[in-house]
Design a protein around this motif. Structure first.
Motif, mmCIF file in Angstrom:
data_model
loop_
_atom_site.group_PDB
_atom_site.id
_atom_site.type_symbol
_atom_site.label_atom_id
_atom_site.label_comp_id
_atom_site.label_asym_id
_atom_site.label_seq_id
_atom_site.Cartn_x
_atom_site.Cartn_y
_atom_site.Cartn_z
ATOM 1 N N HIS A 187 0.889 -1.334 0.031
ATOM 2 C CA HIS A 187 0.033 0.092 0.046
ATOM 3 C C HIS A 187 0.570 1.230 0.060
ATOM 4 C CE1 HIS A 187 0.850 0.449 4.277
ATOM 5 N NE2 HIS A 187 0.515 -0.790 4.484
ATOM 6 N N ALA A 188 0.240 2.282 0.029
ATOM 7 C CA ALA A 188 0.888 3.802 -0.363
ATOM 8 C C ALA A 188 1.818 4.001 0.765
ATOM 9 C CB ALA A 188 0.130 4.785 -0.385
ATOM 10 N N GLU A 189 2.065 3.587 2.207
ATOM 11 C CA GLU A 189 2.917 3.755 2.929
ATOM 12 C C GLU A 189 4.143 3.002 2.873
ATOM 13 O OE1 GLU A 189 1.436 4.238 7.069
ATOM 14 O OE2 GLU A 189 -0.011 6.125 6.322
ATOM 15 N N LEU A 219 -3.484 -2.525 -1.831
ATOM 16 C CA LEU A 219 -3.354 -1.127 -2.460
ATOM 17 C C LEU A 219 -4.596 -0.284 -2.568
ATOM 18 C CD1 LEU A 219 -1.483 0.525 -3.859
ATOM 19 C CD2 LEU A 219 -2.003 -0.652 -6.028
ATOM 20 N N LEU A 220 -5.756 -0.897 -2.769
ATOM 21 C CA LEU A 220 -6.824 -0.033 -3.270
ATOM 22 C C LEU A 220 -7.697 0.105 -2.082
ATOM 23 C CD1 LEU A 220 -7.562 -1.323 -6.942
ATOM 24 C CD2 LEU A 220 -6.114 0.623 -6.173
ATOM 25 N N GLN A 221 -7.675 -0.547 -1.096
ATOM 26 C CA GLN A 221 -8.511 -0.566 0.128
ATOM 27 C C GLN A 221 -7.670 -0.180 1.261
ATOM 28 O OE1 GLN A 221 -11.727 -3.407 0.607
ATOM 29 N NE2 GLN A 221 -12.393 -3.176 -1.414
ATOM 30 N N ASP A 222 -7.096 1.078 1.289
ATOM 31 C CA ASP A 222 -5.784 1.182 2.200
ATOM 32 C C ASP A 222 -6.465 1.628 3.641
ATOM 33 O OD1 ASP A 222 -3.413 2.204 3.387
ATOM 34 O OD2 ASP A 222 -2.985 2.972 1.550
ATOM 35 N N GLU A 232 -10.482 3.250 -7.237
ATOM 36 C CA GLU A 232 -10.363 1.817 -6.857
ATOM 37 C C GLU A 232 -11.173 1.220 -8.384
ATOM 38 O OE1 GLU A 232 -11.981 -1.417 -3.702
ATOM 39 O OE2 GLU A 232 -13.109 0.521 -3.860
ATOM 40 N N ALA A 233 -12.112 1.715 -8.882
ATOM 41 C CA ALA A 233 -12.707 1.020 -9.676
ATOM 42 C C ALA A 233 -11.898 1.288 -10.927
ATOM 43 C CB ALA A 233 -14.066 1.667 -9.951
ATOM 44 N N VAL A 287 -12.032 1.657 7.656
ATOM 45 C CA VAL A 287 -11.858 0.138 7.333
ATOM 46 C C VAL A 287 -13.422 -0.403 7.539
ATOM 47 C CG1 VAL A 287 -11.151 -2.053 8.116
ATOM 48 C CG2 VAL A 287 -9.527 -0.216 8.504
ATOM 49 N N TRP A 288 -13.986 -0.208 8.152
ATOM 50 C CA TRP A 288 -15.594 -0.505 8.171
ATOM 51 C C TRP A 288 -16.083 -0.058 6.957
ATOM 52 C CZ3 TRP A 288 -18.345 -4.389 10.159
ATOM 53 C CH2 TRP A 288 -17.726 -4.537 11.712
ATOM 54 N N ARG A 289 -15.905 1.118 6.395
ATOM 55 C CA ARG A 289 -16.582 1.853 5.118
ATOM 56 C C ARG A 289 -15.916 0.776 3.910
ATOM 57 N NH1 ARG A 289 -15.486 6.727 7.489
ATOM 58 N NH2 ARG A 289 -13.622 7.252 6.188
#
Length: 323
Positions: A187-189, A219-222, A232-233, A287-289
């Protein structure tokens, strides 16, 4: 409880043996694990000190760093290593992380995420690394961290057997896919922007051999930054177009997304309750979202039903506040 920003007492002796005895040691990063990172500066040269006390194992990092470098990926070079003592001196990739770059220059977001997806595609074209399998038992054990830590913190009495059954039914329905190297924290970090235009890799020591959807989800659900749904899409479409996996890949993507996000909710709660790191609880609403977005996919109907019956919407958020 504030994180201890000092390396262990044995660090100076390790640096002396490595030829960096006169270096200044500066805090660099506190990991969600027991690892700590420091920048060491000595007469115009810099390196990164990894302080990895047991149960951490620097040999796993060294193994994966060599495997990645042999295939042309930018893993930090190892300058010195004391596996028994839990110290490692690494090449310094600098301060240009993808996360801060995108946050400061939003116009770079699509370009950098596309580069990260393309690097992941290159990684997955190689035969999987010789690492343990990311198998069903491992997947379910991780998913159960939600019950073990998050639900326990909120005093929720939930149907554990039904939870296992719902995940098994969803994973049973997935078509087989090639087994690839799964870095697990892509992921980005953990992506650095290097001078040669490559993306430097960090935090890959826990790599496993598993499903190609997992790192794309990472990566896309960081969990640490909001990735817009449109990005993301677009990146998921880029991956599908490059691989030819088709729309059916979406079911695997959202199933591994739900599993990863459930695991993260458990881990972040554990970091707060057990390890005294309260900042992780505040990341849980994001994270819940992501998790609720994944649960909306038809392939997760049974898992979504379990969540509706066991964790009502008003008990989904920051566990520190809800507890």
């Amino acid at each position: 409880m504030a994180a201890d920003l000092n390396p262990r007492d044995a660090a100076p002796a390790f640096l002396t043996r490595a030829g960096w005895g006169d270096a200044q040691i500066l805090p660099l990063a506190v990991d969600a694990s027991f690892r700590r990172y420091y920048r060491v500066v000595d007469a115009g040269r810099t390196a990164v000190l990894m302080d990895a006390p047991p149960p951490e194992d620097t040999r796993k990092f060294a193994h994966m760093a060599a495997w990645l470098a042999e295939r042309g990926f930018a893993a930090p070079a190892i300058l010195a290593d004391d596996a028994a003592g839990g110290f490692m001196l690494l090449e310094d990739f600098g301060d240009m992380r993808m996360r801060e770059t995108v946050d400061a220059a939003p116009e770079s977001e699509a370009r950098l995420y596309a580069a990260a997806v393309d690097q992941l595609l290159r990684l997955q074209r190689h035969e999987a690394a010789p690492v343990p399998p990311y198998d069903r038992a491992f997947i379910l054990r991780e998913a159960h961290l939600l019950i073990e830590w998050y639900c326990d913190a909120l005093g929720l009495s939930v149907d554990s057997d039904g939870y296992t059954a719902a995940w098994n039914a969803a994973f049973d329905a997935l078509p087989d896919m090639p087994v690839v190297t799964v870095l697990r924290d892509y992921h980005a970090e953990n992506l650095m922007l290097l001078d040669d235009a490559r993306l430097g890799l960090l935090d890959f020591q826990d790599a496993l051999a598993g499903h190609p959807a997992y790192d794309l989800v990472s990566l896309l659900q960081d969990a640490r930054r909001d990735v817009p749904a449109v990005v993301e899409a677009s990146m998921l479409a880029r991956y599908r177009e490059s691989t030819g996996v088709g729309e059916g890949f979406d079911a695997a993507y959202h199933l591994f997304g739900a599993q990863r996000n459930a695991k993260i909710l458990g881990i972040f709660t554990r970091l707060w309750r057990r390890d005294g790191k309260p900042r992780y609880g505040a990341l849980c609403p994001r994270v819940w979202r992501y998790l609720e977005r994944d649960l909306a996919h038809p392939a997760l109907a049974g898992v979504a039903r379990w969540f509706d019956l066991n964790i009502p919407p008003h008990r989904r958020g920051d566990p520190q506040e809800l507890a």
